[in-house]
Enzyme design. Structure first.
Site, PDB file in Angstrom:
ATOM      1  CG  HIS A  61       7.573  23.007 -82.381  1.00 39.29           C
ATOM      2  ND1 HIS A  61       7.257  21.816 -82.259  1.00 39.29           N
ATOM      3  CD2 HIS A  61       7.038  23.952 -81.379  1.00 39.29           C
ATOM      4  CE1 HIS A  61       5.403  22.265 -81.363  1.00 39.29           C
ATOM      5  NE2 HIS A  61       5.647  23.504 -81.089  1.00 39.29           N
ATOM      6  CD  GLU A  89       5.349  30.185 -72.168  1.00 40.67           C
ATOM      7  OE1 GLU A  89       3.659  30.335 -72.678  1.00 40.67           O
ATOM      8  OE2 GLU A  89       5.491  30.299 -71.610  1.00 40.67           O
ATOM      9  CG  ASP A  90       8.859  29.489 -75.289  1.00 39.25           C
ATOM     10  OD1 ASP A  90       8.745  29.375 -74.401  1.00 39.25           O
ATOM     11  OD2 ASP A  90       8.549  28.659 -76.323  1.00 39.25           O
ATOM     12  CG  ASP A 156       2.416  23.126 -79.900  1.00 41.78           C
ATOM     13  OD1 ASP A 156       2.914  23.125 -79.941  1.00 41.78           O
ATOM     14  OD2 ASP A 156       1.407  23.445 -78.130  1.00 41.78           O
TER      15      ASP A 156
HETATM   16 MN    MN Z   1       4.994  24.286 -79.485  1.00 44.17          MN
END
Ligand code: MN
Length: 747
Positions: A61, A89-90, A156
């Site tokens: 992604h 974030e992840d 995104d």
């Molecule tokens: Mn994203």
């Protein structure tokens, strides 16, 4: 890291490390390859085993997002930001780690994108609307600092939309699509990145309105098959014509996307057959002078359709778009739209803000000079949102304005000094006044359009010169908010009306308090209210008067607070101010003198006005006032009696009640046609009340369809959806009951 990992479960390869670097180096020879490579590998490692709904590894992604940014020719920092946009974030990665491993600039950009991502813009739960609106305010602030944050976020979103079909939940797919349609696509349009905007719109449309999307796609397929020969002949004709004149130009054709076609059906109230620009030719040349030269050659060789000629080179669109548009008639009398522009105009039309990054003085960066040439600050269309936010007290109100504002197209008007004021289509002199300055809007009492005094509800047209007539102090009429359409004007008017109302409520409240004291034989003074203020926890006397005037506090409640030891005086009749002013909150607001109170009003059956329509009243003998839409043909017969006409406007009803809209539809006489129609109406949230059909011929039906709608916009939306159906020949709002015999076949 091994490059064999670059294969998705689907077998499709995604962008390899060297491919991404090559892409960037193609437009930025100074690109720092090492940092790109590092970001690519860092992202893969950080996301590790994480997976996408599609079954792809997660890192596919950010890599794809980086690829989209590279296709927009953004700088290395932006491409790295795309690669790293989800690591804060992840994954376990921290801000300081990013600043150390990469650059503080990249860390800051990633942080900005992360913050945007955390903002929840839409929620299935309407009670969270306030939260959502406040989030949107944060969103606007975050992206107004650096446009690259918004560009990365848009790419995104684009990649997420491209893979949305893998999302397992239908509600989520619809929520994400709605958010894309209402917020991201309009933002992309605002900064002129048409390439991204139109794809976002089309992808959302596909998920939100799949049956209409399919019917339009089918019709376009049929149309394309039909037009194949005409298009190729035209293409050859254009090429030959340019060769004859020794012009070296690029010619190519472009087909409108389904969503753009839908917007035309919806906004312009035309049928599919009437859309003349499903396919347009683009002639791309070297200089603006050549654009006009090509135009001259075309107009000499072909007949042009005068009403369809637009010169956006001389007067660019609000987002900086420049091009000449003309429609010519082919030898067989087919309409063909042609767009003529330079390579640079084409580039700006496709990439918007992104077109202003350039390689200069051995480095690749945003070039303010290039932006200035194209009309200045690339964020100038984002900043008004920030300004509006500062002026709107209520977050939900702000969100509503922003949504409205971003959806509308532009009209260009001028101040008497020739300054260009661009406004959304449908804007009125009030919007104009507020666009010039809040103070001018606040004191506006009238307007001269092209030198003549015109009503404030007049819709401005391109090229209008508007002079605002100002009064001494603000005096907005309660219906003005319905006249204005821009967020800025509406929120300012709402504020003014609110202030004025507060004063009026205070006056009523003071009167009520005074009367209540008098009824009990007590002397009234404001100081006698002081203890009551404490007991009721109200800040000051004016606030007390206001809630008393609004009916939020009753007279008995007040007196009980003033004399708490008196016990229950049941002799006092309790009432609230609300009952006194109830009359004023009737659904219709009547503007104009000479109307006696209590005069009956009703909606005419010839044109069935619904809220949002422009209306007038006609004072009929013994019938009170009959309300018609402004374009109702019946009014024509009263033209000589304009003393009986009364200017009326809708007032926002406290609770939105449904109105009945009526349309006439001609539909093919085939099985499944009616079922398709009812499905389309249902999907557009229209509640079908009644269908009357009359057979016109063995092949067609005429139908009169009544639907429950919230306002005229809702009705036009439904009519446009109906038009898109393959079975429908025409659909229009019903004006006058046709004088044909009608058989009632209940749906
Ligand atoms: Mn994203």
């Amino acid at each position: 890291m091994s490059q064999t990992a670059n294969i998705r479960p689907s077998g499709q390869a995604f962008l390899r490390q060297y491919e991404l670097v090559d892409r960037v180096r193609a437009y930025d020879p100074s690109a720092d390859e090492a940092i790109l490579n590092k970001a690519y590998v860092f992202s893969m490692k950080a996301h590790g085993e994480q997976m996408r709904h599609s079954g792809d590894p997660y890192y596919a992604h950010p890599i794809e997002v980086a690829g989209i940014l590279a296709s927009l020719h953004l700088d290395v920092a932006s491409v790295c930001t795309a690669l790293l946009h989800d690591v804060l974030e992840d994954t376990d990665t921290t801000y300081s780690q990013l600043a150390e491993e990469f650059t503080p600039e990249i860390a800051e950009l990633v942080n900005g994108v992360t913050k945007l991502g955390q903002v929840e813009l839409s929620s299935p739960n309407p009670s969270r609307e306030r939260q959502q609106a406040e989030n949107f305010q944060k969103f606007v602030l975050a992206m107004s600092k650096d446009v690259r944050v918004l560009l990365v976020k848009l790419c995104d979103r684009l990649h997420n939309m491209r893979t949305l079909q893998y999302h397992p939940k239908k509600e989520s797919r619809e929520r994400i699509s709605r958010e894309t349609m209402e917020i991201y696509a309009p933002l992309a349009r605002r900064i002129g990145v048409d390439q991204i905007c139109s794809e976002l719109e089309d992808l959302s449309f596909q998920h939100l309105n799949s049956s209409v999307f399919e019917s339009i796609t089918k019709r376009v397929d049929a149309w394309r098959a039909d037009q194949k020969i005409i298009i190729s002949e035209m293409s050859i004709g254009l090429r030959d014509l340019m060769d004859v004149h020794g012009l070296n130009v690029r010619i190519y054709g472009r087909e409108k996307r389904a969503y753009a076609i839908w917007r035309k059906l919806e906004r312009q109230g035309i049928s599919f057959e009437d859309i003349s620009d499903i396919y347009a030719f683009r002639i791309v040349v070297d200089t603006p002078e050549t654009c006009y030269k090509v135009l001259g050659i075309l107009h000499q060789a072909y007949r042009c359709v005068p009403a369809r000629f637009r010169d956006f080179i001389s007067v660019p669109k609000g987002n900086g778009y420049q091009s000449l548009h003309t429609t010519i008639l082919s030898a067989e009398n087919n309409r063909v739209e042609i767009q003529i522009r330079t390579e640079r105009m084409e580039d700006i039309a496709e990439r918007g803000v992104a077109a202003h990054w350039a390689y200069k003085n051995q480095s690749y960066a945003f070039d303010p000079e290039s932006a200035n040439l194209a009309g200045g600050d690339p964020l100038r269309r984002i900043r008004p949102l920030v300004e509006m936010m500062e002026h709107t007290g209520d977050a939900a109100e702000f969100l509503e304005h922003v949504k409205l504002e971003m959806f509308t197209d532009q009209v260009f008007t001028f101040t008497p000094k020739g300054e260009l004021i661009s406004l959304p289509i449908g804007a009125t002199p009030l919007d104009f006044a507020y666009a010039v300055h809040t103070k001018i809007g606040d004191t506006c009492i009238g307007a001269l359009i092209n030198g003549r005094e015109k009503p404030l509800r007049t819709r401005l047209k391109n090229g209008d010169v508007v002079k605002v007539i100002r009064g001494g102090h603000p005096a907005p009429q309660p219906d003005w908010e319905s006249i204005a359409i821009t967020g800025k004007a509406r929120s300012a008017l709402r504020r003014l009306v609110r202030e004025e109302q507060a004063i009026e409520f205070q006056r009523i409240g003071a009167l009520l308090a005074n009367h209540a004291f008098a009824r009990e034989g007590k002397d009234f003074s404001e100081s006698s209210l002081e203890d009551a203020l404490k007991r009721l926890a109200i800040e000051n006397v004016n606030a007390l008067y206001e809630i008393l005037g609004r009916g939020e506090l009753s007279v008995v409640e007040l007196m009980r607070a003033v004399f708490p030891h008196r016990g229950n005086a049941d002799a006092i009749e309790d009432f609230k101010a609300r009952e006194i002013i109830q009359d004023e909150t009737a659904r219709l607001y009547v503007k104009g003198d000479g109307i006696k109170p209590g005069v009956g009003m009703h909606l005419s059956t010839c044109c069935s006005p619904i809220p949002g329509d422009r209306i007038v009243g006609y004072q009929a003998e013994g019938q009170g006032i009959v309300i018609h839409t402004i374009d109702c043909e019946v009014l024509g017969s009263f033209e000589d009696q304009d003393d009986r006409w009364i200017d009326l406007a809708w007032r926002r009803a406290a609770d939105q009640t449904a109105s009945t809209g009526r349309m006439i539809v001609t539909i093919e006489h085939v099985p499944g046609a009616l079922a398709d129609l009812t499905k389309i109406i249902g999907e557009a949230n229209g509640n079908l009340i009644n269908i009357k059909t009359v057979e016109r011929s063995p092949t067609f039906f005429d139908m009169i369809i009544d639907v429950e709608v919230t306002n005229n916009r809702h009705l036009s939306h439904i009519i446009a959806a109906v038009r898109a159906s393959t079975f429908v020949v025409s659909a229009d709002r019903a004006r006058i009951e046709p004088s044909i015999e009608i058989t009632n076949t209940e749906a």
